[in-house]
Structure formats: C-alpha cells, structure tokens
Write a protein that holds these residues in place. Sequence first.
Motif, PDB file in Angstrom:
ATOM      1  N   LEU A 149       0.871  -1.179   0.000  1.00 57.16           N
ATOM      2  CA  LEU A 149       0.000   0.000   0.000  1.00 57.16           C
ATOM      3  C   LEU A 149       0.903   1.222   0.000  1.00 57.16           C
ATOM      4  O   LEU A 149       1.788   1.353   0.852  1.00 57.16           O
ATOM      5  CB  LEU A 149      -0.893   0.023   1.245  1.00 57.16           C
ATOM      6  CG  LEU A 149      -1.787  -1.204   1.460  1.00 57.16           C
ATOM      7  CD1 LEU A 149      -2.302  -1.232   2.894  1.00 57.16           C
ATOM      8  CD2 LEU A 149      -2.946  -1.192   0.491  1.00 57.16           C
ATOM      9  N   ILE A 159      -6.368   4.049   2.912  1.00 53.27           N
ATOM     10  CA  ILE A 159      -5.403   3.103   3.478  1.00 53.27           C
ATOM     11  C   ILE A 159      -5.878   2.612   4.838  1.00 53.27           C
ATOM     12  O   ILE A 159      -5.754   1.413   5.161  1.00 53.27           O
ATOM     13  CB  ILE A 159      -4.010   3.751   3.572  1.00 53.27           C
ATOM     14  CG1 ILE A 159      -3.427   3.951   2.165  1.00 53.27           C
ATOM     15  CG2 ILE A 159      -3.069   2.908   4.418  1.00 53.27           C
ATOM     16  CD1 ILE A 159      -2.115   4.702   2.135  1.00 53.27           C
ATOM     17  N   ALA A 174       3.022  -0.814   4.175  1.00 54.61           N
ATOM     18  CA  ALA A 174       2.389   0.460   3.843  1.00 54.61           C
ATOM     19  C   ALA A 174       3.452   1.557   3.866  1.00 54.61           C
ATOM     20  O   ALA A 174       4.163   1.712   4.870  1.00 54.61           O
ATOM     21  CB  ALA A 174       1.271   0.788   4.830  1.00 54.61           C
ATOM     22  N   VAL A 195       4.224  -0.413   8.770  1.00 58.65           N
ATOM     23  CA  VAL A 195       3.965   0.915   8.223  1.00 58.65           C
ATOM     24  C   VAL A 195       5.253   1.729   8.224  1.00 58.65           C
ATOM     25  O   VAL A 195       5.931   1.837   9.251  1.00 58.65           O
ATOM     26  CB  VAL A 195       2.876   1.661   9.025  1.00 58.65           C
ATOM     27  CG1 VAL A 195       2.618   3.035   8.412  1.00 58.65           C
ATOM     28  CG2 VAL A 195       1.593   0.848   9.086  1.00 58.65           C
TER      29      VAL A 195
END
Length: 283
Positions: A149, A159, A174, A195
């Motif tokens: 992502l 998201i 991400a 992330v």
Amino acid sequence: MTLPVTFAEVVEVRRITPRTTRITFAADELPDTVGTAPDQQLKLCFPRPGQREPVLPARQDDPMGWYRAYLAVPEAERPLLRSFTLRHRHPGSRLVEIDFVLHGGTGPATAWALRAAPGDRLGMVGPSALYAPPVPFAEAAAAADWVLLAGDETALPAIATLVAALPAGVPALAYVEVADEAERQPLEGGDGLVVHWLHRDGAAPGTVLAGAVRSAGLPAGRPFAWLAGEAGAVRALRRHLVEERGVPKASIDFTGYWRHRLTQDDAPTDEDLADAQERLAGY
C-alpha cells in the motif's frame, strides 16, 4: 443499482492533525447497504458563493445519469464537485466521517472545511458499489503472497480502511508520505502490517514516497499493490513496479487523486486520459 444523491449536514468538526480535519455528516438519505466496504469513493457537492446549500442534480433511474443531470444545472448554480474517500460509516445510522486535507486554504473544499460548522450542508453523491473495483480488496489480497500500500495523506482515509480489511496472515507493507511527523495518524491492521511513515519536510509531493519504494527491499513472491495520491507520483510508482520489479499490471490497483499545480476543474492531461482508459479496461 442506483447511486445515492442526497444532502448531508455537518454534525461535528475535529482537527485530527494540523493539516487534516475530520467532519462527521448526517446524510438525509443513505441506503443501509452502502459505505461498509473499504476504499469507498464518493463525491461532495459544494455550494456556490451566496448559496446556503448546493443545488443537487435531479435523481435519475439510470445509475450514471446523475452526471448528465449535474451538467444540466445552470452553470451559475452548478455545485463545485470534489472526490473523497469515505473514512467511516457509523453502523445502523446515516452518519459518515470524511477527512479533508487542508491544501493551503485556497481550493473550494479546503476553504469550506476551514470554516465548516455544525448545521452546514453539502450534497453527497455516493458511496456506491458502482465505484468498487472488479475484484474486492480482501479477495485480491488473499490471493497474493503479500500486499503493498503506497500513498500520500490524501490516500490515508482509504489506506486506513484497507489495512483494517487485510485478511489474516497476509503480510503487508504500507508506505505513507505526509508533510511532517505531526501528520501521522493511527493505522490499525493485523500483525502482518508494517507501516513506513515518510516525511516530505519541504520536498516536492510524491518524491519521498517514490524514492522509498524504489529503494525498498520488497518481499519475494506474488504481490498485490494499491497505489494512490498525487497522480504523477502514482504513475511513477506503477511504472517502477511493472518495469523494474516485474509486477503484472493486473496486480496493481492505482488512482491519481490529485495533480500537483492543477485542480479537478483543470482539463485532464494526455497522461491522465491514458491512465483513465487503462483503469477502465480492468473493469
């Protein structure tokens, strides 16, 4: 399948980061069946100067007829139209949350959000399954070995809903580009989610994001990639994944949400049109 066209009234306004405002709306009408899937797109109709609320296009039996009805509104009264992603729908109600990224205060959406207060009204077109991808996100993610992502702050509402919908056991990376550390938001996903927050700190939009993905040591196996944000950055990322990483085009869902130095009112470029044609070919 019909496309909801309704008024929505501001219930609450919250500044969740220095540059992002989350507004809760109560829609006059909203079917129970919409707004629950991740990455739900909708359009907001903003009033013209001097209007308390916008003039909405007439309802149509044809699910795509709303845009023809929109164009039929006299230009002086025609509402200003902007695209958004639904951040959250409160179950069992007509309450929806939409995040506004405050781009300098000059655009119609930003200017409206900066002065928004309970009781203000907008028009809302959607959300609707008409805007859903041909393969649902959870299904595409479950069929992949891992998920990528990548987006900027305009992609954060999508998201956030996507990481919450990740199938159990599917690793996900991400990469999120924001203006600075103060613009980070909580992202709640499974144990397989990692992330990477990327801070522009004055760099041109999308350059930090593109550079981070280009230099990343991505996992082996078959990925599913979801890209959104500034159109030029999304285009560059997609080209990199296809040409340099060997990711099949069919394994990439991509959307240019906005264009650097251009607005949604400006004519599409040749690259914009080519992207739109390629996206439509996948539907």
